[in-house]
Structure formats: C-alpha cells, structure tokens
Design a protein around this motif. Structure first.
Motif, PDB file in Angstrom:
ATOM      1  N   SER A 114       0.814  -1.207   0.000  1.00 49.19           N
ATOM      2  CA  SER A 114       0.000   0.000   0.000  1.00 49.19           C
ATOM      3  C   SER A 114       0.853   1.264   0.000  1.00 49.19           C
ATOM      4  O   SER A 114       0.319   2.356   0.096  1.00 49.19           O
ATOM      5  N   ALA A 115       2.151   1.113  -0.099  1.00 52.96           N
ATOM      6  CA  ALA A 115       3.045   2.263  -0.038  1.00 52.96           C
ATOM      7  C   ALA A 115       2.942   3.102  -1.307  1.00 52.96           C
ATOM      8  O   ALA A 115       2.676   2.601  -2.388  1.00 52.96           O
ATOM      9  N   ALA A 116       3.158   4.390  -1.135  1.00 53.19           N
ATOM     10  CA  ALA A 116       3.150   5.314  -2.257  1.00 53.19           C
ATOM     11  C   ALA A 116       4.425   5.130  -3.070  1.00 53.19           C
ATOM     12  O   ALA A 116       5.403   4.562  -2.586  1.00 53.19           O
ATOM     13  N   PRO A 117       4.435   5.614  -4.305  1.00 51.42           N
ATOM     14  CA  PRO A 117       5.660   5.537  -5.101  1.00 51.42           C
ATOM     15  C   PRO A 117       6.833   6.189  -4.369  1.00 51.42           C
ATOM     16  O   PRO A 117       6.671   7.172  -3.651  1.00 51.42           O
ATOM     17  N   THR A 118       7.993   5.618  -4.562  1.00 50.82           N
ATOM     18  CA  THR A 118       9.217   6.095  -3.941  1.00 50.82           C
ATOM     19  C   THR A 118      10.069   6.783  -4.988  1.00 50.82           C
ATOM     20  O   THR A 118      10.121   6.354  -6.139  1.00 50.82           O
ATOM     21  N   THR A 119      10.762   7.836  -4.585  1.00 55.48           N
ATOM     22  CA  THR A 119      11.671   8.556  -5.470  1.00 55.48           C
ATOM     23  C   THR A 119      13.061   8.532  -4.858  1.00 55.48           C
ATOM     24  O   THR A 119      13.215   8.773  -3.665  1.00 55.48           O
ATOM     25  N   VAL A 120      14.062   8.222  -5.666  1.00 53.11           N
ATOM     26  CA  VAL A 120      15.461   8.321  -5.260  1.00 53.11           C
ATOM     27  C   VAL A 120      16.189   9.126  -6.330  1.00 53.11           C
ATOM     28  O   VAL A 120      15.774   9.165  -7.486  1.00 53.11           O
ATOM     29  N   SER A 121      17.268   9.781  -5.914  1.00 52.86           N
ATOM     30  CA  SER A 121      18.011  10.589  -6.871  1.00 52.86           C
ATOM     31  C   SER A 121      19.508  10.483  -6.611  1.00 52.86           C
ATOM     32  O   SER A 121      19.942   9.820  -5.671  1.00 52.86           O
ATOM     33  N   GLY A 122      20.278  11.134  -7.453  1.00 51.72           N
ATOM     34  CA  GLY A 122      21.721  11.166  -7.296  1.00 51.72           C
ATOM     35  C   GLY A 122      22.374   9.820  -7.516  1.00 51.72           C
ATOM     36  O   GLY A 122      21.974   9.052  -8.397  1.00 51.72           O
ATOM     37  N   SER A 123      23.379   9.518  -6.690  1.00 51.57           N
ATOM     38  CA  SER A 123      24.177   8.305  -6.881  1.00 51.57           C
ATOM     39  C   SER A 123      23.348   7.027  -6.734  1.00 51.57           C
ATOM     40  O   SER A 123      23.604   6.041  -7.428  1.00 51.57           O
ATOM     41  N   THR A 124      22.343   7.048  -5.868  1.00 54.95           N
ATOM     42  CA  THR A 124      21.496   5.863  -5.700  1.00 54.95           C
ATOM     43  C   THR A 124      20.687   5.604  -6.964  1.00 54.95           C
ATOM     44  O   THR A 124      20.571   4.461  -7.416  1.00 54.95           O
ATOM     45  N   ALA A 125      20.143   6.657  -7.562  1.00 51.84           N
ATOM     46  CA  ALA A 125      19.384   6.508  -8.807  1.00 51.84           C
ATOM     47  C   ALA A 125      20.289   6.022  -9.939  1.00 51.84           C
ATOM     48  O   ALA A 125      19.900   5.153 -10.731  1.00 51.84           O
ATOM     49  N   LEU A 126      21.489   6.568 -10.028  1.00 54.97           N
ATOM     50  CA  LEU A 126      22.422   6.120 -11.060  1.00 54.97           C
ATOM     51  C   LEU A 126      22.767   4.647 -10.859  1.00 54.97           C
ATOM     52  O   LEU A 126      22.833   3.884 -11.824  1.00 54.97           O
ATOM     53  N   ALA A 127      22.966   4.230  -9.616  1.00 53.20           N
ATOM     54  CA  ALA A 127      23.271   2.826  -9.335  1.00 53.20           C
ATOM     55  C   ALA A 127      22.109   1.919  -9.738  1.00 53.20           C
ATOM     56  O   ALA A 127      22.319   0.875 -10.366  1.00 53.20           O
ATOM     57  N   LEU A 128      20.892   2.323  -9.405  1.00 53.87           N
ATOM     58  CA  LEU A 128      19.724   1.512  -9.754  1.00 53.87           C
ATOM     59  C   LEU A 128      19.589   1.395 -11.274  1.00 53.87           C
ATOM     60  O   LEU A 128      19.406   0.290 -11.811  1.00 53.87           O
ATOM     61  N   ALA A 129      19.715   2.511 -11.975  1.00 55.32           N
ATOM     62  CA  ALA A 129      19.670   2.470 -13.443  1.00 55.32           C
ATOM     63  C   ALA A 129      20.836   1.651 -13.992  1.00 55.32           C
ATOM     64  O   ALA A 129      20.668   0.878 -14.943  1.00 55.32           O
ATOM     65  N   GLY A 130      21.999   1.798 -13.375  1.00 59.99           N
ATOM     66  CA  GLY A 130      23.189   1.114 -13.855  1.00 59.99           C
ATOM     67  C   GLY A 130      23.133  -0.394 -13.755  1.00 59.99           C
ATOM     68  O   GLY A 130      23.662  -1.097 -14.632  1.00 59.99           O
ATOM     69  N   VAL A 131      22.502  -0.921 -12.713  1.00 64.69           N
ATOM     70  CA  VAL A 131      22.427  -2.384 -12.581  1.00 64.69           C
ATOM     71  C   VAL A 131      21.274  -2.987 -13.374  1.00 64.69           C
ATOM     72  O   VAL A 131      21.312  -4.169 -13.705  1.00 64.69           O
ATOM     73  N   VAL A 132      20.267  -2.187 -13.692  1.00 64.10           N
ATOM     74  CA  VAL A 132      19.113  -2.690 -14.447  1.00 64.10           C
ATOM     75  C   VAL A 132      19.320  -2.555 -15.959  1.00 64.10           C
ATOM     76  O   VAL A 132      18.917  -3.430 -16.732  1.00 64.10           O
ATOM     77  N   ALA A 133      19.952  -1.492 -16.396  1.00 69.70           N
ATOM     78  CA  ALA A 133      20.093  -1.195 -17.828  1.00 69.70           C
ATOM     79  C   ALA A 133      20.650  -2.340 -18.675  1.00 69.70           C
ATOM     80  O   ALA A 133      20.145  -2.576 -19.781  1.00 69.70           O
ATOM     81  N   PRO A 134      21.672  -3.072 -18.225  1.00 73.18           N
ATOM     82  CA  PRO A 134      22.214  -4.128 -19.095  1.00 73.18           C
ATOM     83  C   PRO A 134      21.201  -5.197 -19.498  1.00 73.18           C
ATOM     84  O   PRO A 134      21.369  -5.854 -20.524  1.00 73.18           O
TER      85      PRO A 134
END
Length: 160
Positions: free
Chosen positions: A22-42
């Motif tokens: 039931s949690a609302a959408p979460t937002t992260v930015s900066g180095s954490t966001a880059l890390a999340l995109a970086g591990v998923v993108a491949p």
C-alpha cells in the motif's frame, strides 16, 4: 540476547512486508538513482548506444559524448536471497513481455542496490525478498557531467 534480536528482525520484516503493497511511489536521486539504473540497464530493452552510455556513467565516466536523456524502465523486479540456503540468490526482471532471470553475483548486485534504494524487504519461510514495480529512472548526461550531484532520478512502487 540473540533470540530477542531475531524476534525484532522478524517483526520488522513482517511490518515492512505488510505495508509495502500500500506504499506510495518512492523517489530516489543522485548516486542511488544512477546505481539503480546502472544495474538494471544491461538487462533492459534499451538500444545498445543507451546501454553503453549508462554503463560508462555507472563506471564513473561523466564525460561521455551521449547527450540525450536516457530512461531505464522495468515493469517488475523481484529478487530473493535465503537465510537458510545461503548460496541462493536470484532475481527476475520483467520488461514488457521479456523476463530475465539472474542468479549469483548479478542477482546479488541488483538485490543490494534495491536495498540501498530503500525498497522494503519481505520475508517468508527462509526467503528474503526485495521487490519493486513500475521502475522509471531518468539519466541526464549533460547534468551528470556538471558533477553537482544531479541528473539521475528514479521512481518505483515497492512490492509487486
């Protein structure tokens, strides 16, 4: 003392799992966001040029020639580890109609990055899950190149 800590951990995991759906959408930015995109993108459906640009940014090269914004998305990511079979690590990444199954080091990398991004854990019968849905990360190479901490933002919904 150890039993008390185990009880606290168990209750914490139960509460986290109970509120995740039931949690609302979460937002992260900066180095954490880059890390999340970086591990998923491949594993995503991104064009090769965008995958290479994300990989370069995640490797620490902010001076790339790619100038367009890049959006890394995933419909669902579910990772599992075990506190019984300590060798078990797996993730299932869903992108539209494509599903990628990862094990071992690759799965652990995504699992750990989900934890870093604040995805709540859920556990049952010796398994610990990190799950999110509707991941959308936007990387702006021009802003990242400024080295001021901006240019990477992600939103996701905890759970699946």
């Amino acid at each position: 003392m150890k039993l008390g800590k185990l009880a606290v951990l168990t209750v914490s995991l139960s509460l986290a799992g109970g509120t995740a759906a039931s949690a609302a959408p979460t937002t992260v930015s900066g180095s954490t966001a880059l890390a999340l995109a970086g591990v998923v993108a491949p594993y995503s459906l991104l064009p090769s040029a965008e995958k290479k640009a994300v990989a370069a940014l995640f490797e620490g090269n902010s001076k790339i020639s790619y100038a367009k914004k890049i959006t890394v998305t995933a419909d669902k990511i579910v990772c599992r580890t075990s506190n019984v079979d300590i060798t078990a690590r797996s993730c299932e990444l869903t992108f539209k109609t494509t599903t990628r199954n990862l094990k071992g080091r690759k799965a652990n990398e995504i699992y750990a990055t989900e934890v870093m991004a604040g995805v709540p854990s859920d556990g049952a019968a010796g398994s610990i899950f990190e799950a999110l849905s509707k991941l959308s990360c936007t990387l702006d190479p021009k802003v990242i190149k400024e080295n001021a901490g901006g240019g990477a933002d992600c939103t996701f919904e905890p759970g699946n």
